[in-house]
Design an enzyme around this catalytic site. Structure first.
Site, PDB file in Angstrom:
ATOM      1  N   ASP A 193      39.853  42.384  45.454  1.00  0.00           N
ATOM      2  CA  ASP A 193      40.455  41.107  45.038  1.00  0.00           C
ATOM      3  C   ASP A 193      40.539  40.125  46.219  1.00  0.00           C
ATOM      4  O   ASP A 193      41.068  40.462  47.280  1.00  0.00           O
ATOM      5  CB  ASP A 193      41.858  41.390  44.485  1.00  0.00           C
ATOM      6  CG  ASP A 193      42.421  40.202  43.728  1.00  0.00           C
ATOM      7  OD1 ASP A 193      42.481  39.098  44.315  1.00  0.00           O
ATOM      8  OD2 ASP A 193      42.794  40.365  42.555  1.00  0.00           O
ATOM      9  N   ARG A 211      42.370  37.786  46.786  1.00  0.00           N
ATOM     10  CA  ARG A 211      43.723  37.372  47.173  1.00  0.00           C
ATOM     11  C   ARG A 211      44.428  38.414  48.036  1.00  0.00           C
ATOM     12  O   ARG A 211      45.592  38.243  48.400  1.00  0.00           O
ATOM     13  CB  ARG A 211      44.554  37.098  45.908  1.00  0.00           C
ATOM     14  CG  ARG A 211      43.994  35.976  45.053  1.00  0.00           C
ATOM     15  CD  ARG A 211      44.595  35.986  43.676  1.00  0.00           C
ATOM     16  NE  ARG A 211      44.243  37.214  42.934  1.00  0.00           N
ATOM     17  CZ  ARG A 211      44.688  37.498  41.721  1.00  0.00           C
ATOM     18  NH1 ARG A 211      45.508  36.670  41.106  1.00  0.00           N
ATOM     19  NH2 ARG A 211      44.320  38.624  41.130  1.00  0.00           N
ATOM     20  N   CYS A 228      46.732  43.910  39.278  1.00  0.00           N
ATOM     21  CA  CYS A 228      45.329  44.209  39.618  1.00  0.00           C
ATOM     22  C   CYS A 228      44.436  44.119  38.370  1.00  0.00           C
ATOM     23  O   CYS A 228      44.686  44.779  37.363  1.00  0.00           O
ATOM     24  CB  CYS A 228      45.222  45.604  40.237  1.00  0.00           C
ATOM     25  SG  CYS A 228      43.540  46.061  40.692  1.00  0.00           S
ATOM     26  N   CYS A 240      41.935  46.817  47.477  1.00  0.00           N
ATOM     27  CA  CYS A 240      41.187  46.248  46.348  1.00  0.00           C
ATOM     28  C   CYS A 240      40.293  45.108  46.849  1.00  0.00           C
ATOM     29  O   CYS A 240      40.622  44.414  47.808  1.00  0.00           O
ATOM     30  CB  CYS A 240      42.157  45.722  45.289  1.00  0.00           C
ATOM     31  SG  CYS A 240      41.306  45.095  43.810  1.00  0.00           S
ATOM     32  N   HIS A 250      47.722  46.404  44.609  1.00  0.00           N
ATOM     33  CA  HIS A 250      48.486  45.161  44.420  1.00  0.00           C
ATOM     34  C   HIS A 250      48.879  45.024  42.957  1.00  0.00           C
ATOM     35  O   HIS A 250      48.163  45.491  42.063  1.00  0.00           O
ATOM     36  CB  HIS A 250      47.674  43.946  44.895  1.00  0.00           C
ATOM     37  CG  HIS A 250      46.442  43.670  44.080  1.00  0.00           C
ATOM     38  ND1 HIS A 250      46.393  42.708  43.103  1.00  0.00           N
ATOM     39  CD2 HIS A 250      45.221  44.257  44.079  1.00  0.00           C
ATOM     40  CE1 HIS A 250      45.185  42.700  42.554  1.00  0.00           C
ATOM     41  NE2 HIS A 250      44.454  43.643  43.122  1.00  0.00           N
TER      42      HIS A 250
END
Ligand code: CO
Length: 206
Positions: free
Chosen positions: A44, A46, A101, A42, A98
Protein backbone atom coordinates in the site's frame (compact mmCIF):
# COMPACT_ATOMS: atom_id res chain seq x y z
CA UNK A 1 4.78 10.22 -21.89
CA UNK A 2 7.87 8.02 -21.98
CA UNK A 3 10.01 9.98 -19.59
CA UNK A 4 8.61 10.86 -16.20
CA UNK A 5 10.47 14.17 -16.01
CA UNK A 6 8.85 15.31 -12.77
CA UNK A 7 10.22 12.27 -10.94
CA UNK A 8 13.75 12.87 -12.25
CA UNK A 9 13.50 16.53 -11.22
CA UNK A 10 12.35 15.56 -7.76
CA UNK A 11 15.14 13.02 -7.51
CA UNK A 12 17.82 15.68 -8.25
CA UNK A 13 16.29 18.01 -5.69
CA UNK A 14 16.19 15.27 -3.08
CA UNK A 15 19.82 14.20 -3.69
CA UNK A 16 20.95 17.84 -3.44
CA UNK A 17 19.11 18.33 -0.18
CA UNK A 18 20.62 15.19 1.33
CA UNK A 19 24.13 16.26 0.25
CA UNK A 20 23.59 19.71 1.75
CA UNK A 21 22.96 18.27 5.18
CA UNK A 22 25.62 15.53 4.90
CA UNK A 23 28.10 15.91 2.01
CA UNK A 24 29.47 12.35 2.44
CA UNK A 25 26.08 10.66 2.83
CA UNK A 26 26.02 8.81 -0.50
CA UNK A 27 29.71 8.00 -0.44
CA UNK A 28 29.41 6.37 2.99
CA UNK A 29 26.27 4.51 1.94
CA UNK A 30 27.84 3.21 -1.26
CA UNK A 31 30.54 1.44 0.75
CA UNK A 32 28.22 -0.66 2.90
CA UNK A 33 24.73 -1.17 4.24
CA UNK A 34 24.27 -2.32 7.82
CA UNK A 35 20.60 -2.04 8.68
CA UNK A 36 19.37 -3.39 12.02
CA UNK A 37 15.81 -3.97 10.86
CA UNK A 38 13.93 -6.00 8.29
CA UNK A 39 10.50 -4.60 7.52
CA UNK A 40 7.84 -6.90 6.07
CA UNK A 41 4.90 -4.69 5.17
CA UNK A 42 2.03 -4.10 2.78
CA UNK A 43 2.62 -2.69 -0.72
CA UNK A 44 0.00 0.00 0.00
CA UNK A 45 1.41 3.39 -1.10
CA UNK A 46 0.20 4.96 2.14
CA UNK A 47 2.44 2.76 4.30
CA UNK A 48 6.05 3.68 3.38
CA UNK A 49 8.38 1.93 5.82
CA UNK A 50 11.24 4.46 6.04
CA UNK A 51 9.05 7.53 6.52
CA UNK A 52 6.78 5.96 9.13
CA UNK A 53 9.64 5.14 11.48
CA UNK A 54 11.82 8.09 10.46
CA UNK A 55 14.74 6.04 9.11
CA UNK A 56 17.20 7.04 6.39
CA UNK A 57 18.31 5.01 3.38
CA UNK A 58 20.64 2.28 4.64
CA UNK A 59 18.81 1.82 7.95
CA UNK A 60 16.02 -0.61 7.08
CA UNK A 61 15.86 -3.64 4.75
CA UNK A 62 12.41 -3.95 3.19
CA UNK A 63 10.09 -6.55 1.73
CA UNK A 64 6.57 -5.51 0.81
CA UNK A 65 3.72 -7.43 -0.76
CA UNK A 66 -0.06 -7.27 -0.77
CA UNK A 67 -1.28 -7.59 2.83
CA UNK A 68 2.20 -8.37 4.30
CA UNK A 69 1.91 -12.11 3.93
CA UNK A 70 4.78 -14.53 4.68
CA UNK A 71 4.20 -17.80 2.85
CA UNK A 72 6.67 -20.65 3.43
CA UNK A 73 6.70 -21.39 -0.33
CA UNK A 74 7.36 -17.78 -1.41
CA UNK A 75 10.99 -17.81 -2.60
CA UNK A 76 11.02 -14.04 -2.93
CA UNK A 77 10.10 -13.37 0.69
CA UNK A 78 12.26 -16.23 2.01
CA UNK A 79 15.28 -14.97 0.08
CA UNK A 80 14.85 -11.52 1.62
CA UNK A 81 14.61 -13.03 5.11
CA UNK A 82 17.64 -15.24 4.51
CA UNK A 83 19.82 -12.39 3.24
CA UNK A 84 18.68 -10.10 6.05
CA UNK A 85 19.31 -12.66 8.80
CA UNK A 86 22.39 -14.51 7.52
CA UNK A 87 24.32 -11.84 5.65
CA UNK A 88 23.18 -8.48 7.04
CA UNK A 89 22.68 -9.96 10.54
CA UNK A 90 19.72 -7.69 11.22
CA UNK A 91 18.50 -7.77 14.82
CA UNK A 92 14.78 -7.19 14.37
CA UNK A 93 12.19 -8.44 11.89
CA UNK A 94 9.09 -6.26 11.92
CA UNK A 95 5.88 -7.56 10.35
CA UNK A 96 3.75 -4.45 9.93
CA UNK A 97 0.13 -4.53 8.80
CA UNK A 98 -2.27 -1.63 8.57
CA UNK A 99 -5.93 -1.04 9.35
CA UNK A 100 -8.25 -0.86 6.36
CA UNK A 101 -5.93 -3.06 4.27
CA UNK A 102 -7.39 -3.52 0.78
CA UNK A 103 -5.90 -7.00 0.52
CA UNK A 104 -7.60 -8.10 3.73
CA UNK A 105 -10.88 -6.49 2.61
CA UNK A 106 -10.73 -8.27 -0.75
CA UNK A 107 -10.04 -11.59 0.98
CA UNK A 108 -13.15 -11.10 3.13
CA UNK A 109 -15.66 -10.30 0.38
CA UNK A 110 -17.16 -12.82 -1.98
CA UNK A 111 -16.22 -11.06 -5.21
CA UNK A 112 -13.78 -12.38 -7.77
CA UNK A 113 -10.55 -10.38 -8.22
CA UNK A 114 -8.68 -12.52 -10.73
CA UNK A 115 -5.10 -13.68 -10.22
CA UNK A 116 -4.77 -11.98 -6.86
CA UNK A 117 -7.35 -14.36 -5.35
CA UNK A 118 -4.59 -16.99 -5.29
CA UNK A 119 -2.55 -14.73 -3.05
CA UNK A 120 -5.51 -13.67 -0.90
CA UNK A 121 -6.14 -17.34 -0.22
CA UNK A 122 -3.51 -17.08 2.53
CA UNK A 123 -5.59 -14.44 4.31
CA UNK A 124 -8.73 -16.54 3.98
CA UNK A 125 -6.80 -19.24 5.86
CA UNK A 126 -6.28 -16.74 8.68
CA UNK A 127 -10.00 -16.01 8.69
CA UNK A 128 -10.93 -19.70 8.77
CA UNK A 129 -8.74 -20.18 11.84
CA UNK A 130 -10.27 -17.20 13.67
CA UNK A 131 -13.77 -17.00 12.16
CA UNK A 132 -15.57 -17.30 15.49
CA UNK A 133 -13.74 -14.35 17.00
CA UNK A 134 -14.12 -12.24 13.86
CA UNK A 135 -17.78 -13.08 13.24
CA UNK A 136 -18.65 -12.13 16.83
CA UNK A 137 -17.98 -8.49 15.85
CA UNK A 138 -21.05 -6.69 14.52
CA UNK A 139 -19.59 -3.97 12.38
CA UNK A 140 -17.86 -4.82 9.09
CA UNK A 141 -15.06 -2.26 9.64
CA UNK A 142 -14.34 -3.80 13.03
CA UNK A 143 -14.23 -7.24 11.42
CA UNK A 144 -11.76 -6.09 8.77
CA UNK A 145 -9.58 -4.35 11.35
CA UNK A 146 -9.57 -7.39 13.62
CA UNK A 147 -8.54 -9.46 10.60
CA UNK A 148 -5.73 -6.97 9.85
CA UNK A 149 -4.40 -7.56 13.38
CA UNK A 150 -4.84 -11.35 13.26
CA UNK A 151 -3.12 -11.47 9.90
CA UNK A 152 -0.03 -9.76 11.37
CA UNK A 153 -0.01 -12.19 14.31
CA UNK A 154 -0.22 -15.19 11.95
CA UNK A 155 2.55 -13.82 9.74
CA UNK A 156 4.78 -13.32 12.80
CA UNK A 157 4.28 -17.04 13.51
CA UNK A 158 5.13 -17.84 9.88
CA UNK A 159 8.37 -15.83 10.10
CA UNK A 160 9.32 -17.57 13.36
CA UNK A 161 8.68 -20.97 11.82
CA UNK A 162 10.91 -20.46 8.80
CA UNK A 163 14.01 -22.66 8.83
CA UNK A 164 16.08 -19.47 8.48
CA UNK A 165 14.88 -17.85 11.69
CA UNK A 166 14.84 -21.12 13.64
CA UNK A 167 18.41 -21.90 12.59
CA UNK A 168 19.54 -18.40 13.58
CA UNK A 169 18.08 -18.85 17.06
CA UNK A 170 19.58 -22.33 17.38
CA UNK A 171 22.97 -20.84 16.53
CA UNK A 172 22.52 -18.26 19.29
CA UNK A 173 22.00 -15.27 17.00
CA UNK A 174 20.29 -12.28 18.58
CA UNK A 175 17.03 -11.82 16.66
CA UNK A 176 13.54 -10.57 17.57
CA UNK A 177 10.37 -10.83 15.52
CA UNK A 178 7.75 -8.13 16.09
CA UNK A 179 4.11 -7.65 15.02
CA UNK A 180 2.95 -4.07 14.51
CA UNK A 181 -0.05 -2.36 12.99
CA UNK A 182 -0.26 1.09 11.45
CA UNK A 183 -3.23 3.41 11.26
CA UNK A 184 -3.48 5.31 7.98
CA UNK A 185 -6.00 7.67 9.60
CA UNK A 186 -3.58 9.14 12.14
CA UNK A 187 -0.11 7.91 11.14
CA UNK A 188 0.39 6.05 14.41
CA UNK A 189 2.02 2.64 14.83
CA UNK A 190 0.90 0.20 17.49
CA UNK A 191 2.77 -2.78 18.88
CA UNK A 192 0.57 -5.89 18.95
CA UNK A 193 2.78 -7.31 21.74
CA UNK A 194 3.56 -10.59 20.06
CA UNK A 195 7.34 -10.16 20.09
CA UNK A 196 9.30 -13.42 19.85
CA UNK A 197 12.99 -13.46 20.82
CA UNK A 198 13.91 -17.15 20.83
CA UNK A 199 12.94 -20.63 19.76
CA UNK A 200 11.25 -21.33 23.13
CA UNK A 201 8.58 -18.65 22.50
CA UNK A 202 7.74 -19.58 18.92
CA UNK A 203 3.97 -19.51 18.42
CA UNK A 204 2.49 -22.54 16.72
CA UNK A 205 1.13 -22.15 13.22
CA UNK A 206 -2.59 -22.71 13.46
CO1 CO B 1 -2.65 -3.25 2.71
Amino acid sequence: MRVLKNLFDQNREWAEKVKESDPDFFLKLSKQQSPEYLWIGCSDSRVPSNQIVGLLPGEIFVHRNIANVVVPSDLNCLSVIQYAVEVLKIKHIIVCGHYGCGGVKAAMDNDEHGLIDNWLHHIRDVYRTHSEEVDALQDNTLKINKMCELNVIEQVANVCNTTIVRSAWKAGQELSVHGWIYSIENGILQDLNVCVTGIEDVPENK
